[in-house]
Scaffold this active site. Structure first.
Site, short mmCIF file in Angstrom:
data_model
loop_
_atom_site.label_atom_id
_atom_site.label_comp_id
_atom_site.label_asym_id
_atom_site.label_seq_id
_atom_site.Cartn_x
_atom_site.Cartn_y
_atom_site.Cartn_z
N LYS A 44 -7.67 1.58 -2.62
CA LYS A 44 -7.29 1.18 -1.26
C LYS A 44 -7.34 2.36 -0.30
O LYS A 44 -7.91 2.26 0.79
CB LYS A 44 -5.89 0.56 -1.27
CG LYS A 44 -5.29 0.27 0.11
CD LYS A 44 -6.06 -0.81 0.86
CE LYS A 44 -5.49 -1.06 2.25
NZ LYS A 44 -4.20 -1.77 2.24
N LYS A 103 -0.95 5.54 8.44
CA LYS A 103 -0.21 5.57 7.17
C LYS A 103 -1.17 5.72 5.99
O LYS A 103 -0.96 6.55 5.10
CB LYS A 103 0.60 4.28 7.01
CG LYS A 103 1.20 4.08 5.63
CD LYS A 103 1.64 2.64 5.39
CE LYS A 103 1.94 2.38 3.93
NZ LYS A 103 2.26 0.97 3.65
N THR A 130 0.87 -1.18 0.00
CA THR A 130 0.00 0.00 0.00
C THR A 130 0.90 1.23 0.00
O THR A 130 1.60 1.49 0.98
CB THR A 130 -0.92 0.02 1.23
OG1 THR A 130 -1.80 -1.10 1.18
CG2 THR A 130 -1.75 1.30 1.26
#
Length: 313
Positions: free
Chosen positions: A169, A244, A94
């Protein structure tokens, strides 16, 4: 079956690599962690001495790395120009959309097909082979990657061109982070108003306010299905990882001038929880411990819950 290079054997990558080996592929695995390499070997993978060694004769290269800088370093130094040009490159990390698009472009310039394929589902899904993959890349690259992804997941969805997997995502996790905070606030308010948490769950989970953060991942112990809340917020999806992803979402929003006030507030709250109150290693639902604005954590116990909440010690 194919020769697969797998680089990055952390909490997620280890289970994913093992599932590819279980499916019959010859998996050549590499990680900087000796312990991770040993565990992968025990689970059917072959140990490689370096990333370059792992990809040397690969038909597919799968990476699961912490951040964009690691993806850039690994691909530019050890994959592009080292792996056979016929290999399909699959990055499951990611990372930011920009880096994903840049690395796909650099790979394409050297004749490679590449996709960005970040995952949803957590450690248990990685182990069980039930991940959801959001895939960005050209249609031909997606079709080449699909058979490998299907052996690690239950759903493989083509989100669009290069970088679209990363976009999907971070948008999904921005929604998840904001909805978890709203769920926590709601339980705190309901309890302060005298409602029993289980009773409120029984009502809200069947009413218009229901959401995944409540019905599948309730942040209160003993309410709803078992979640990390029942294990003192250990395991699950760490708050540091949620932070994050929220930061990636805010960077992306800035780049396209998108107005995301809820996402921005979620980032601020997870920054406070993860970095100022020591909750980085706890599950992201543990943010319920600091939702009460009147709570000031005692110096001796920065992770203590706000008053009135019946949380595990």
């Amino acid at each position: 079956m194919a020769r697969v290079a797998f680089i990055g054997l952390g909490n997620m990558g280890g289970g994913m690599a093992a599932n590819l080996a279980k499916a019959g592929h010859e998996v050549r695995a590499f990680d900087l962690s000796v312990a991770a390499l040993a565990k992968a070997e025990e689970r059917g993978c072959r140990r490689a001495g370096s990333a370059a060694e792992a990809v040397a004769e690969a038909e597919a290269v799968v990476t699961m790395l912490p951040a964009g800088k690691h993806v850039r370093d690994v691909y530019e130094a050890n994959v592009i120009g080292v792996a056979p040009a016929t290999a399909i490159l699959i990055d499951c990390s990611t990372i930011d959309v920009t880096t994903a698009r840049e690395e796909t472009g650099k790979a394409a310039a050297q004749g490679y097909d590449m996709v960005d394929a970040p995952v949803s589902g957590g450690i248990a899904a990685a182990e069980g082979g039930t991940l959801t993959f959001m895939v960005g890349g050209e249609a031909e690259a997606f079709e080449r990657a699909r058979p490998f992804l299907e052996q690690m997941g239950k759903a493989v969805i083509h989100a669009g061109g290069p970088g679209a997997g990363q976009a999907a995502k971070i948008c999904n996790n921005m929604l998840l982070g904001a909805s978890m905070i709203a769920t926590c606030e709601t339980f705190v308010l309901a309890q302060k108003l005298g409602l029993d948490p289980q009773t409120f769950f029984d009502i809200a989970s069947r009413a218009s306010g229901q959401c995944w953060s409540m019905t599948s991942y309730c942040p209160l112990p003993g309410v709803g299905p078992e979640t990390p809340a029942d294990r003192n917020y250990d395991g699950g999806f760490a708050a540091a990882l949620m932070l994050k992803d929220l930061r990636l979402a805010m960077e992306a929003a800035t780049s396209v001038d998108a107005y995301t006030p809820m996402g921005s507030e979620a980032e601020e709250l997870y920054t406070r929880f993860a970095e100022k109150l020591g909750g980085a290693g706890k599950d992201f639902s543990g943010i319920i411990k600091m939702i009460d604005d009147s709570w000031s954590p005692p110096t001796s116990d920065p992770a203590a819950p706000p008053p009135g909440l019946r949380l595990p010690k």
